[in-house]
Design a protein around this motif. Structure first.
Motif, short mmCIF file in Angstrom:
data_model
loop_
_atom_site.label_atom_id
_atom_site.label_comp_id
_atom_site.label_asym_id
_atom_site.label_seq_id
_atom_site.Cartn_x
_atom_site.Cartn_y
_atom_site.Cartn_z
N GLN A 48 6.09 -3.65 -0.51
CA GLN A 48 4.96 -4.41 0.02
C GLN A 48 3.68 -3.58 0.01
O GLN A 48 2.62 -4.07 -0.41
N TYR A 52 1.00 -5.63 -2.32
CA TYR A 52 0.61 -6.79 -1.52
C TYR A 52 -0.65 -7.49 -2.05
O TYR A 52 -0.86 -8.67 -1.77
N SER A 104 12.51 -10.82 2.85
CA SER A 104 12.35 -10.37 1.47
C SER A 104 12.78 -11.47 0.51
O SER A 104 13.53 -12.38 0.88
N GLU A 223 1.69 -11.67 4.50
CA GLU A 223 2.17 -10.86 3.37
C GLU A 223 1.53 -9.48 3.39
O GLU A 223 1.80 -8.66 2.52
#
Length: 392
Positions: A48, A52, A104, A223
């Protein structure tokens, strides 16, 4: 970002306003002491942090790696990922302290609707309950600087859709977003706040109490990793998730260039339905919805219009609040005052504005709500008069 800064952010709204989230039905617990689960959490959080802002690239790399985040990170770094990095362990600790969970792409709780969009986020960080993310949902979006009329409409739509069994999706912003959340909460239904910042931020700050209320029965997701501020370029990314989670997007009020229209465009690209609440052609906040209707969006004149587009049955219609079963949405209190005035004596918007001690623009908005509700008409001479209803 050092863990101490994360700790500071956790105190933004105080522990009393940040109740620990319910255990996620299918999310990963960042505080787990099971080695294999902790490894998975650390891998996805590392992925992430690196991707992202590039969800499309993350999706491509994961596809090539068979969905294995370790393989993606190894390719990116030229070596296997470090699972004992201070940043990763600190992130897990602070997420756990917040009662957050990790969804996930390889997890069963990941929203099925997001799997259908071209650029799903590899990881979602959430608080509250996972379950609403996989239920039928409708997004309600609109202007931050909304009119009272628009706010009333958003509350009524949020309440009506929640009573009909839909999860209400929005972005926790000022104006229409907050009103839509509050409408869903009024009906006792879950609502989902999609954030444009890390899970340790509240934006806008004055909505901390609203977020706490949402988390009692609903969800907040993002997110973005811990520590991320709500930067301007985050919002268009966030908006694709608002539409992606939903079967339909409703735009209540919006200027011609606004984030709400970006959400509507995302919805069209994702194959979602788009509805818009029409308004006076002279009002800037109506230009966005009116343009959407001109370009093919469904006009929304009452909550039933949305339910029909969504394919609801009569049983769901029966769950609507009583005021939503009649033509039009329930009236703004000021519209009721205006209705009483034109019942007594018809008048032009200018005359009525003087009688109500308000602006002509405000009268025009109120007259529109009365016309939509089939309670008033404007004759050719420009004078508004009441329509007397007969009982059936």
């Amino acid at each position: 970002m050092p863990g101490s800064q994360w700790s500071d952010r956790l105190s933004i709204s105080g522990k009393a306003r940040w109740p620990r989230g319910q255990a996620a039905d299918h999310g990963l617990d960042p505080g787990t002491d099971k080695p294999e689960l902790r490894r998975r959490v650390l891998l996805w959080l590392d992925l992430q942090r690196k991707f992202y802002l590039e969800p499309s690239r993350a999706t491509r790399w994961l596809l090539k790696a068979g969905g294995d985040p370790a393989a993606v990170l190894a390719r990116l770094n030229g070596q296997g990922p470090s699972l004992e990095s201070p940043d990763g362990l600190a992130a897990c600790r602070h997420l756990s302290e917040m009662g957050a969970w990790v969804l996930s792409q390889d997890g069963s709780g990941y929203p099925s609707a997001l799997r259908t969009i071209p650029d799903p986020p590899p990881v979602l960080l959430g608080r509250g309950c996972c379950e609403p993310l996989n239920r039928p949902a409708v997004a309600i979006v609109g202007a931050r600087a909304a009119t009272q009329y628009g706010l009333n409409i958003a509350v009524q739509l949020g309440e009506g859709l929640a009573r009909a069994g839909f999860v209400v999706i929005s972005g926790l912003a000022r104006g229409i977003d907050a009103a839509a959340h509050r409408g869903a909460l009024k009906a006792g239904g879950p609502t989902v706040a999609v954030m444009a910042c890390g899970p340790d931020e509240v934006y806008p700050p004055e909505h901390a109490d609203l977020l706490a209320e949402i988390l009692e029965n609903g969800t907040s997701i993002t997110e973005f990793p811990l520590g991320e501020k709500p930067l301007p370029f985050h919002f268009p990314l966030r908006n694709r998730l608002i539409s992606g989670l939903s079967q339909a997007v409703i735009v209540v009020e919006a200027r011609p260039r606004s984030g709400s229209l970006i959400t509507a465009r995302h919805a069209l690209d994702q194959g979602r339905e788009v509805l818009a609440v029409p308004g006076p052609i002279t009002t800037p906040l109506s230009q966005g919805p009116n343009a959407l209707i001109r370009d093919g969006a469904h006009p929304l004149l009452e909550i039933r219009d949305a339910l029909e587009v969504l394919g609801c049955d009569s049983g769901q219609m029966d769950l609507l609040p009583e005021q939503s079963k009649a033509p039009g949405l329930s009236l703004d209190p000021r519209a009721k005052v205006l209705l009483e005035l034109i019942l007594e004596t018809p008048g032009t918007p200018e005359e009525l504005a003087e009688r109500m001690a308000c602006t002509t623009r405000e009268v025009a908005m109120l007259l529109l709500s009365l016309e939509i509700d089939q309670r008033a008409v404007v004759d050719r001479d420009g004078r508004a008069r009441a329509v007397l209803r007969t009982s059936s």
